[in-house]
Design a protein around this motif. Structure first.
Motif, PDB file in Angstrom:
ATOM      1  N   ASP A 136       0.857  -1.185   0.000  1.00  0.00           N
ATOM      2  CA  ASP A 136       0.000   0.000   0.000  1.00  0.00           C
ATOM      3  C   ASP A 136       0.896   1.239   0.000  1.00  0.00           C
ATOM      4  OD1 ASP A 136      -2.112   1.692   0.085  1.00  0.00           O
ATOM      5  OD2 ASP A 136      -2.429   1.510   2.258  1.00  0.00           O
ATOM      6  N   PRO A 137       0.928   2.089  -1.042  1.00  0.00           N
ATOM      7  CA  PRO A 137       0.105   1.988  -2.260  1.00  0.00           C
ATOM      8  C   PRO A 137       0.547   0.826  -3.142  1.00  0.00           C
ATOM      9  CG  PRO A 137       1.691   3.756  -2.502  1.00  0.00           C
ATOM     10  CD  PRO A 137       1.815   3.278  -1.079  1.00  0.00           C
ATOM     11  N   LEU A 138      -0.328   0.434  -4.076  1.00  0.00           N
ATOM     12  CA  LEU A 138      -0.130  -0.777  -4.855  1.00  0.00           C
ATOM     13  C   LEU A 138       0.455  -0.440  -6.230  1.00  0.00           C
ATOM     14  CD1 LEU A 138      -0.678  -3.867  -4.996  1.00  0.00           C
ATOM     15  CD2 LEU A 138      -2.835  -3.283  -6.120  1.00  0.00           C
ATOM     16  N   PRO A 139       1.691  -0.866  -6.556  1.00  0.00           N
ATOM     17  CA  PRO A 139       2.237  -0.669  -7.899  1.00  0.00           C
ATOM     18  C   PRO A 139       1.509  -1.569  -8.902  1.00  0.00           C
ATOM     19  CG  PRO A 139       3.983  -1.099  -6.300  1.00  0.00           C
ATOM     20  CD  PRO A 139       2.682  -1.473  -5.651  1.00  0.00           C
ATOM     21  N   ASP A 140       1.689  -1.269 -10.170  1.00  0.00           N
ATOM     22  CA  ASP A 140       1.041  -2.070 -11.204  1.00  0.00           C
ATOM     23  C   ASP A 140       1.924  -2.079 -12.439  1.00  0.00           C
ATOM     24  OD1 ASP A 140      -0.870  -3.568 -12.531  1.00  0.00           O
ATOM     25  OD2 ASP A 140      -1.876  -1.797 -13.345  1.00  0.00           O
TER      26      ASP A 140
END
Length: 477
Positions: A136-140
């Motif tokens: 968190d936050p979530l990479p993509d």
């Protein structure tokens, strides 16, 4: 049972879409009339001058060089050549539309989800490894290949491509028509230039004759055999003839510059052998039969191809009423950590889907396109028929003109010979006081006009020779 229900609803949906699409408005069309008269002047001779290449038809080397230069440099012709290139690119675009569109996508990003939402709460309660939460936050990170394809069930895309090919062929015929027009315009201007040169030479000869007559009148006045009025009349006639040469010189300049413009260059002298004009004999012409115009005239073939393209456009517009089937697919990898990106099958993603779409309500735009395509098709029919009719009339007019000009030239030649002899006769009579000065003046004036008319008739003969070649469709091959 669930599977049977899905199949049932899909079947109902397809039937509904097909039923909605089948309500296609009726059209009032028109078929082209390709019939032409059986012959020109009741002749069944199929020998056709249009098959002769322009270099064999126009044997004057100066004229041939001018035409060669124009075919390389003329701006209108070069514009038309680029229109052909545009039409070729249209074919490529249409061909690509009914092939699958395949694209590759790579991307990276980051996504922060609010904690006190259903997704945020769900992510916090799922562990990737014991004791470790979702980042968190979530990479993509994403790497995929995708394809989209509209299945051409109703040949809509195929017909659009065929229409583009037909219009390309039409643009080629348009180029050929520009070539025939260009050759004819240069040849007509060239013969006009030769005629003007000869008219200028005749004016100069006439000035010498009239000046000589003026000197005789002056001597007659000194001998009190004529009055000052006769002297002034002869002087006025000489001045009038001298002024004519400047008008002719202006026409020569403008005709030369017209040719230079067609050759795509700035004004410069036009090489020519003006002494050969009086010896020119129009080439013999074989008109063939009217049916050959359909194959020889580029404008007729262009109109025929435009009509074929318009018919295909109607089919394309009609296919808009039918359901369209689209298939989409994608495959790739996606993960929140680059080290997981190429793990198979954990990070593998794929999808496959199809959709069937048909217009149901508010089909006004489709109807308008359909009606518009049909109206353009009818226009193309009338344009084709008008082009064929115009071609036939052009040939018929030029054949009659060639025959009438030949008879006229023979008579005018005899007139010139008679009036030329009358100049010497009138001068002799005037010296012996057996004719007055007005008879001498009128004889000289009539002789000059007859010579001008003879040159004009010769130019019209040469123009008719050019125009019949053009009307038969010669010059482009």
């Amino acid at each position: 049972m669930f599977k049977n229900s899905i199949n049932k609803y899909i079947g109902i949906g397809c039937i509904t879409l097909s039923f909605a699409a089948c309500k296609i408005p009726a059209l009032v069309g028109r078929n082209e009339n390709k019939t032409v008269p059986a012959s020109f002047n009741n002749s069944q001779d199929t020998t056709n001058t249009a098959q002769v290449k322009w270099k064999d038809y126009f044997t004057d080397p100066d004229l041939a060089n001018l035409i060669d230069t124009a075919l390389k440099n003329n701006q209108e012709l070069n514009i038309t050549l680029h229109e052909i290139e545009i039409a070729q690119n249209e074919i490529r675009a249409r061909k690509g539309e009914y092939l699958p569109f395949v694209s590759v996508k790579a991307g990276a990003g980051i996504d922060k989800v609010a904690r006190y939402t259903n997704i945020g709460a769900l992510e916090k309660n799922i562990e990737i490894k014991p004791g470790k939460e979702m980042p968190d936050p979530l990479p993509d990170y994403l790497l995929t290949a995708s394809a989209n394809w509209e299945v051409d069930i109703w040949h809509k895309l195929h017909n659009a491509k065929k229409a583009a090919v037909t219009r390309y062929l039409s643009s080629v015929e348009g180029k050929n028509f520009v070539i025939t027009n260009l050759i004819a315009e240069i040849a007509n201007s060239y013969y006009e230039l030769l005629a003007l040169d000869n008219q200028l030479a005749i004016v100069k000869q006439n000035i010498a004759i009239q000046s000589n007559a003026l000197e005789i009148v002056k001597l007659q006045k000194q001998a009190t055999r004529v009055t000052e009025l006769a002297v002034r009349k002869f002087e006025a006639e000489v001045l009038k003839t001298k002024s004519m040469q400047y008008s002719i010189q202006q026409n020569i300049t403008e005709t030369e510059n017209r040719i230079n413009f067609l050759l795509g260059r700035y004004p410069q002298p036009i090489p020519r052998n003006d002494d050969s004009f009086g010896k020119l004999v129009p080439a013999s012409v074989h008109a063939g039969i009217p049916a050959q115009l359909l194959a020889n005239r580029p404008d007729i073939k262009q109109a025929e191809l435009d009509l074929a393209a318009a018919k295909l456009d109607v089919k394309v517009a009609k296919a808009q009423f039918y359901p369209s089937l689209g298939i989409s697919a994608s495959i790739g990898y996606q993960a929140f950590n680059p080290s997981y990106l190429v793990r198979t099958p954990e990070s593998l993603l794929y999808s496959l889907g199809g959709d069937l779409v048909a217009p149901l309500v508010n089909k006004n735009a489709i109807k308008a396109a359909y009606y518009g395509a049909n109206a353009k098709q009818i226009q193309a029919v009338y344009n084709y028929e008008r082009t064929v009719l115009n071609a036939y009339i052009e040939v018929a007019n030029q054949l009659a003109k060639i025959d009438n000009l030949e008879k006229s030239y023979d008579l005018k030649s005899k007139q010139v010979r008679a009036l030329t002899q009358s100049i010497d006769i009138s001068n002799d009579l005037f010296r012996s006081a057996r004719a007055d000065y007005m008879e001498v003046l009128m004889t000289q004036r009539d002789a000059l006009e007859s010579k001008f008319e003879l040159i004009e008739t010769k130019m019209q003969q040469m123009n008719a020779m050019v125009n019949i070649y053009h009307a038969l469709g010669g010059g482009w091959n």
